[in-house]
Each structure stands twice: as C-alpha cells, then as structure tokens.
Design a protein around this motif. Structure first.
Motif, PDB file in Angstrom:
ATOM      1  N   ARG A 214       0.834  -1.211   0.000  1.00  0.00           N
ATOM      2  CA  ARG A 214       0.000   0.000   0.000  1.00  0.00           C
ATOM      3  C   ARG A 214       0.861   1.250   0.000  1.00  0.00           C
ATOM      4  NH1 ARG A 214      -2.260   2.994   4.404  1.00  0.00           N
ATOM      5  NH2 ARG A 214      -4.156   4.127   3.781  1.00  0.00           N
ATOM      6  N   GLU A 215       1.895   1.244   0.810  1.00  0.00           N
ATOM      7  CA  GLU A 215       2.787   2.404   0.865  1.00  0.00           C
ATOM      8  C   GLU A 215       3.530   2.606  -0.450  1.00  0.00           C
ATOM      9  OE1 GLU A 215       5.140   1.445   4.252  1.00  0.00           O
ATOM     10  OE2 GLU A 215       3.639   2.143   5.707  1.00  0.00           O
ATOM     11  N   ALA A 216       3.731   1.507  -1.201  1.00  0.00           N
ATOM     12  CA  ALA A 216       4.411   1.593  -2.493  1.00  0.00           C
ATOM     13  C   ALA A 216       3.434   1.835  -3.644  1.00  0.00           C
ATOM     14  CB  ALA A 216       5.201   0.311  -2.751  1.00  0.00           C
ATOM     15  N   GLY A 217       2.133   1.850  -3.350  1.00  0.00           N
ATOM     16  CA  GLY A 217       1.142   2.032  -4.398  1.00  0.00           C
ATOM     17  C   GLY A 217       0.986   0.827  -5.295  1.00  0.00           C
ATOM     18  N   ALA A 218       1.355  -0.344  -4.817  1.00  0.00           N
ATOM     19  CA  ALA A 218       1.223  -1.579  -5.602  1.00  0.00           C
ATOM     20  C   ALA A 218      -0.163  -2.185  -5.328  1.00  0.00           C
ATOM     21  CB  ALA A 218       2.337  -2.565  -5.230  1.00  0.00           C
ATOM     22  N   TRP A 219      -1.181  -1.622  -5.978  1.00  0.00           N
ATOM     23  CA  TRP A 219      -2.563  -1.940  -5.616  1.00  0.00           C
ATOM     24  C   TRP A 219      -2.974  -3.365  -5.959  1.00  0.00           C
ATOM     25  CZ3 TRP A 219      -3.848   1.155  -2.100  1.00  0.00           C
ATOM     26  CH2 TRP A 219      -3.449   2.489  -2.126  1.00  0.00           C
ATOM     27  N   GLU A 220      -2.466  -3.917  -7.038  1.00  0.00           N
ATOM     28  CA  GLU A 220      -2.786  -5.309  -7.359  1.00  0.00           C
ATOM     29  C   GLU A 220      -2.300  -6.245  -6.253  1.00  0.00           C
ATOM     30  OE1 GLU A 220      -4.569  -6.579  -9.611  1.00  0.00           O
ATOM     31  OE2 GLU A 220      -4.692  -5.186 -11.307  1.00  0.00           O
ATOM     32  N   ALA A 221      -1.093  -5.976  -5.752  1.00  0.00           N
ATOM     33  CA  ALA A 221      -0.550  -6.796  -4.664  1.00  0.00           C
ATOM     34  C   ALA A 221      -1.346  -6.595  -3.377  1.00  0.00           C
ATOM     35  CB  ALA A 221       0.921  -6.460  -4.444  1.00  0.00           C
ATOM     36  N   VAL A 222      -1.752  -5.342  -3.103  1.00  0.00           N
ATOM     37  CA  VAL A 222      -2.583  -5.077  -1.928  1.00  0.00           C
ATOM     38  C   VAL A 222      -3.876  -5.882  -2.009  1.00  0.00           C
ATOM     39  CG1 VAL A 222      -3.918  -3.328  -0.684  1.00  0.00           C
ATOM     40  CG2 VAL A 222      -1.650  -2.758  -1.565  1.00  0.00           C
ATOM     41  N   LEU A 223      -4.492  -5.864  -3.181  1.00  0.00           N
ATOM     42  CA  LEU A 223      -5.745  -6.577  -3.382  1.00  0.00           C
ATOM     43  C   LEU A 223      -5.569  -8.080  -3.146  1.00  0.00           C
ATOM     44  CD1 LEU A 223      -8.674  -6.074  -4.254  1.00  0.00           C
ATOM     45  CD2 LEU A 223      -7.956  -6.494  -6.603  1.00  0.00           C
ATOM     46  N   LYS A 224      -4.490  -8.619  -3.673  1.00  0.00           N
ATOM     47  CA  LYS A 224      -4.232 -10.049  -3.529  1.00  0.00           C
ATOM     48  C   LYS A 224      -4.013 -10.436  -2.063  1.00  0.00           C
ATOM     49  CE  LYS A 224      -0.845 -13.607  -4.787  1.00  0.00           C
ATOM     50  NZ  LYS A 224       0.410 -13.875  -5.539  1.00  0.00           N
ATOM     51  N   ASN A 225      -3.160  -9.685  -1.370  1.00  0.00           N
ATOM     52  CA  ASN A 225      -2.810 -10.058   0.002  1.00  0.00           C
ATOM     53  C   ASN A 225      -3.939  -9.796   0.982  1.00  0.00           C
ATOM     54  OD1 ASN A 225      -0.185 -11.016  -0.577  1.00  0.00           O
ATOM     55  ND2 ASN A 225       0.584  -8.926  -0.689  1.00  0.00           N
ATOM     56  N   THR A 226      -4.663  -8.680   0.824  1.00  0.00           N
ATOM     57  CA  THR A 226      -5.793  -8.434   1.723  1.00  0.00           C
ATOM     58  C   THR A 226      -6.905  -9.453   1.470  1.00  0.00           C
ATOM     59  OG1 THR A 226      -6.677  -6.772   0.190  1.00  0.00           O
ATOM     60  CG2 THR A 226      -5.332  -5.988   2.036  1.00  0.00           C
ATOM     61  N   GLY A 227      -7.063  -9.866   0.208  1.00  0.00           N
ATOM     62  CA  GLY A 227      -8.068 -10.884  -0.091  1.00  0.00           C
ATOM     63  C   GLY A 227      -7.786 -12.183   0.643  1.00  0.00           C
TER      64      GLY A 227
ATOM     65  N   LEU B 245      -9.242  -1.495  -4.605  1.00  0.00           N
ATOM     66  CA  LEU B 245     -10.246  -1.635  -5.659  1.00  0.00           C
ATOM     67  C   LEU B 245     -10.606  -0.269  -6.257  1.00  0.00           C
ATOM     68  CD1 LEU B 245     -12.487  -4.326  -3.952  1.00  0.00           C
ATOM     69  CD2 LEU B 245     -11.269  -4.605  -6.117  1.00  0.00           C
ATOM     70  N   LEU B 246     -10.756   0.725  -5.406  1.00  0.00           N
ATOM     71  CA  LEU B 246     -11.048   2.072  -5.909  1.00  0.00           C
ATOM     72  C   LEU B 246      -9.898   2.598  -6.754  1.00  0.00           C
ATOM     73  CD1 LEU B 246     -12.739   3.768  -2.817  1.00  0.00           C
ATOM     74  CD2 LEU B 246     -13.785   3.348  -5.044  1.00  0.00           C
ATOM     75  N   SER B 247      -8.680   2.365  -6.309  1.00  0.00           N
ATOM     76  CA  SER B 247      -7.509   2.840  -7.054  1.00  0.00           C
ATOM     77  C   SER B 247      -7.389   2.139  -8.404  1.00  0.00           C
ATOM     78  CB  SER B 247      -6.236   2.607  -6.231  1.00  0.00           C
ATOM     79  OG  SER B 247      -6.280   3.334  -5.019  1.00  0.00           O
ATOM     80  N   LEU B 248      -7.939   0.931  -8.501  1.00  0.00           N
ATOM     81  CA  LEU B 248      -7.914   0.179  -9.754  1.00  0.00           C
ATOM     82  C   LEU B 248      -9.167   0.428 -10.597  1.00  0.00           C
ATOM     83  CD1 LEU B 248      -6.520  -3.176  -8.317  1.00  0.00           C
ATOM     84  CD2 LEU B 248      -5.298  -1.595  -9.825  1.00  0.00           C
ATOM     85  N   GLY B 249      -9.995   1.397 -10.168  1.00  0.00           N
ATOM     86  CA  GLY B 249     -11.186   1.760 -10.930  1.00  0.00           C
ATOM     87  C   GLY B 249     -12.339   0.791 -10.793  1.00  0.00           C
ATOM     88  N   GLN B 250     -12.389   0.032  -9.695  1.00  0.00           N
ATOM     89  CA  GLN B 250     -13.450  -0.959  -9.505  1.00  0.00           C
ATOM     90  C   GLN B 250     -14.331  -0.542  -8.323  1.00  0.00           C
ATOM     91  OE1 GLN B 250     -12.051  -5.091  -9.747  1.00  0.00           O
ATOM     92  NE2 GLN B 250     -10.107  -4.329 -10.546  1.00  0.00           N
ATOM     93  N   ALA B 251     -15.072   0.552  -8.508  1.00  0.00           N
ATOM     94  CA  ALA B 251     -15.874   1.115  -7.430  1.00  0.00           C
ATOM     95  C   ALA B 251     -16.957   0.155  -6.959  1.00  0.00           C
ATOM     96  CB  ALA B 251     -16.503   2.431  -7.874  1.00  0.00           C
ATOM     97  N   GLY B 252     -17.559  -0.582  -7.880  1.00  0.00           N
ATOM     98  CA  GLY B 252     -18.609  -1.526  -7.491  1.00  0.00           C
ATOM     99  C   GLY B 252     -18.099  -2.607  -6.564  1.00  0.00           C
TER     100      GLY B 252
END
Length: 250
Positions: free
Chosen positions: A143-156, A176-183
C-alpha cells in the motif's frame, strides 16, 4: 519514536499484543487468553471448529470415550503452543521464529528499509503461505508503495480467514477504488460492515463512496444508522460528513 502499533481490527485502538497463531496485532477487545496463550477471536473460532471436526471424526472411528481423550490431549498441546500430532509441526512453524521475523520486518518498514522487510516476510510466507500476520505486514508495504494489485491479492487472502479485519478490509476497498473498480469496493465495504457493524472506519469509507457516486440519501441513511449504533472510531469524521451531506446541494 513511534507510538504503539494499532489493532488490526480497530486501528484507532492501541495493540495489546500479538495473536500467538496468526501474528497480527490486537487490542484488549480482540485478544483473549486461552489457557495462557494470547489468541484473537478469529483464531479462537478456527481452533474450536477444528476441535469439533476432530471430535466428530474420532467419535465415528473409535467411539465417544476415545474421542474425549483425543479432545483433551489436543487442547493441552495447543495451549502450550505445541502442535497436535495431526498438525505435523504446523503450529510450531508459525510460532516464535515467524513472530520474530515479522517483528523485524515491522521495524525495518518503520525505519525505511522496505526491501529488507520484504525479505523477512518472504521467508515466513515461503514456510507458511497463508500466515495472516506476514500477509498483513506485506499488504501495508504494498500500500505504501502504491502496488494496488498486490494489496488486493494479500488483503483478499487475509479476509478469507478474517472477514472482520477492519484494516485489511479498508485497504482492500482502497485498492479496488484505485484500480477503478468502485462496485467491487462498495461490495467489499458492505461485507466488512456486515462482519463489523460498528466500524466507523468502514462506515465512513462507504458513506463517502456513496456520496461521491451521487447516492446522497443512501449515504445519509448509513451515517445516521451507524451514529445511532455508536460507532467504533472515526466519530468526529462521521458527524462532520453527516453535517456536510445534510446541507442543501449547491
């Protein structure tokens, strides 16, 4: 000097200590002592479920008296931080050695050494791929590095075992918001509120998302209901947003 670490479920509360099993930080409300071993509520439930399954299997195989003896033996071994025979050393591998590596990784992150922190966490995850404490620390680094795909994977992966983990849920929605997936972010926040209905952190995030998407009445309804229940954190921010949304649109 940095202050005390926050609770993994209630980030506004200081940590009392770490769960012996998953390695996450928890406050007084979340951490319980089970026969001298500090465990979070999620791991307590998981352990009880595992014991019930063991008891059911042994009862079918050898009858109730032997099943009771197996239950007592498993409880005694778990309470001392030792694995039951069927665990084959799994609990021990998640014990002191992993905790020390995670603590070193947290210190390295706080002192500006993210690559070294990742190396420590990698050793834990190589041995125990679903170690929640290591995944949580790694998600923070991502998260601190802005690696949102990795954040999504690990938090999941964390939320699969701990759906009420507020901080992981908040980061999951942020990714998800940072990746444009608001829903999907809205769905994740709603799941988090279902598991932690008094979470001010998740309620505030969901209300802001609803307001930003033009659903002002829904955001107001959510805020009023959460404030009525008595939010656990973010009280001032919730009231401020409520007052803002109650004003007529300009």
């Amino acid at each position: 000097m940095s202050g005390p670490l926050p609770c993994s479920v209630h980030p506004e509360a200081p940590s009392k200590g770490q769960c012996r099993r998953c390695g996450q930080e928890f406050c007084d409300k979340c951490l319980s002592s089970q026969l001298g071993v500090a465990l979070c509520q999620g791991c307590i439930r998981a352990r009880r479920l595992r014991r019930v399954k063991i008891l059911a299997v042994v009862t079918l195989m050898v009858g109730a008296p032997a099943a009771l003896a197996a239950w007592v033996l498993a409880e005694r071994m778990t309470s001392h931080g030792k694995p039951a025979p069927s665990a084959r050393g799994r609990s021990a591998s998640m014990g002191d050695g992993h905790q020390e590596r995670i603590l070193r990784a947290k210190h390295m992150r706080r002192t500006g050494r993210p690559d070294q922190a990742r190396a420590e966490l990698g050793l834990v995850l190589k041995d125990e791929p679903d170690h929640v404490g290591a995944l949580h620390c790694l998600a923070r680094l991502d998260r601190e590095a802005g690696a949102w795909e990795a954040v999504l994977k690990n938090t999941g992966r964390i939320l699969e075992r701990h759906p009420a983990a507020v901080e992981a849920r908040s980061w999951n929605a942020e990714a998800l918001l940072s990746l444009g997936q608001a829903g999907r972010a809205e769905s994740s926040l709603r799941k988090g509120l279902a598991a932690s209905p008094r979470s001010g952190v998740l309620g505030l995030a969901l209300a802001r998302l609803l307001a930003a998407s033009g659903r002002r009445p829904q955001a107001l309804e959510l805020l009023r209901e959460l404030i009525k229940r008595g939010p656990d954190g973010e009280v001032d921010a919730l009231h401020a947003l409520l007052q803002e949304l109650e004003q007529p649109p300009r």
